[in-house]
Design an enzyme around this catalytic site. Structure first.
Site, short mmCIF file in Angstrom:
data_model
loop_
_atom_site.label_atom_id
_atom_site.label_comp_id
_atom_site.label_asym_id
_atom_site.label_seq_id
_atom_site.Cartn_x
_atom_site.Cartn_y
_atom_site.Cartn_z
N PRO A 1 30.37 29.17 38.13
CA PRO A 1 31.82 29.10 38.18
C PRO A 1 32.45 30.11 37.24
O PRO A 1 32.23 30.07 36.04
CB PRO A 1 32.11 27.67 37.72
CG PRO A 1 30.78 27.03 37.50
CD PRO A 1 29.81 28.13 37.31
N GLU A 2 33.20 30.97 37.82
CA GLU A 2 34.06 31.84 37.03
C GLU A 2 35.46 31.23 37.12
O GLU A 2 35.62 30.13 37.62
CB GLU A 2 33.99 33.28 37.56
CG GLU A 2 32.57 33.83 37.53
CD GLU A 2 32.44 35.27 37.99
OE1 GLU A 2 33.37 36.05 37.75
OE2 GLU A 2 31.41 35.60 38.59
#
Length: 272
Positions: free
Chosen positions: A2-3
């Site tokens: 997850p960015e």
DNA sequence: AACGGCACCTGGTCGC
DNA sequence: TGCGACCAGGTGCCGT
């Protein structure tokens, strides 16, 4: 995994279901995340109301009556809203059970994520205070990026992935933003021109905003709070496309290593 | 101070 | 089919 766009997607997915709800119980099945979950966390959070959900950098912040819960998804984490109580699967490390019968379930095979609580204002938390500006706000400008890059010998890709400079830009979106801006990823940061800083700041904002619109990038196992994957993967120009033709000029995409991460770029569109 | 490298952990894939 | 090597979306910390 997850960015920033994936964390934002998670936030938007869970917020409507949990804001205003009281925590009836926190059940922790595995305390071994990046930092061991504090033994006192569950009892502390119980019976408190979740007033709001925020995102700062890649942290999700659940604001409670007397403090906040901080959740980081690490590399492989996701958080989903469940409307019943299915048997937990492997790597479902904790649940936050709510008074309306729903629950937030955290799943994270690699256990690089984190689950913490704080009674201080979150901005004063040790992991939050030294973070740079949010890329999608007016605090992050091309002037700021340009000034940060002055006299820096590090590679421009390393600089934009440094959370002390700007938060939320991970490996996928760093590759994509540099492609959109036409900048060679290993260019020395201090050699960035003003025009390149303008293009890069704009590209970072654009790629993150578009990824949020698409619900994030699902490469393998990312799902948003509603359990659905994101669709930005189909918009990737370079990440994961080494050996394939550039979508702009047809040159084969090259791959190299940057601080032990894979960097994909087009030699034609991003000349050194 | 700035920079590069490593570690943390599990699981999937690839080559032999 | 099995096994070891290598790779993966993050980031704090270490040594130089």
């Amino acid at each position: 995994m997850p960015e920033l766009p994936e964390v934002e997607t998670t936030k938007r997915g869970i917020a409507p279901h949990i804001e205003g709800q009281q925590i009836s119980r926190v059940s922790i099945r595995d305390f071994r995340l990046r930092w061991p979950i504090e033994e006192s966390l569950a009892a502390w959070a119980q019976d408190q109301t979740i007033h709001s959900v925020e995102r700062r950098s890649k942290y999700l912040i659940l604001n409670l009556d007397s403090g906040a819960l901080l959740i980081h998804l690490g590399m492989s984490g996701n958080l989903r809203v469940l409307f019943d109580d299915p048997t937990p699967n492997k790597h479902d490390h904790f649940d936050i059970e709510l008074s309306n019968g729903t629950r937030l379930r955290y799943h994270d095979p690699r256990r690089f994520g984190a689950f913490m609580h704080t009674v201080e204002p979150v901005e004063q938390h040790a992991l939050i205070t030294h973070l740079g500006p949010e890329p999608l706000t007016d605090a992050f400008t091309s002037d700021y990026l340009y000034q940060c890059s002055r006299k820096r010998k590090t590679k421009i890709k390393t600089l934009i992935m440094d959370a002390k400079m700007v938060v939320g830009v991970g490996n996928i979106y760093a590759n994509e933003a540099l492609f959109l801006a036409g900048i060679y990823p290993h260019k020395q940061a201090g050699r960035l021109t003003k025009a390149e800083a303008v293009a890069l700041a704009e590209s970072i904002k654009q790629v993150l905003a578009k990824a949020i619109e698409q619900g994030g990038t699902t490469l393998k196992d990312f799902v948003g709070g509603d359990g659905k994957p994101g669709y930005f993967a189909q918009s990737l120009n370079v990440y994961g496309r080494a050996g394939l033709p550039c979508l702009v000029c047809g040159t084969l995409i090259k791959e190299m290593r940057t601080a032990n991460r894979s960097t994909c770029y087009c030699t034609q569109c991003q000349p050194s």
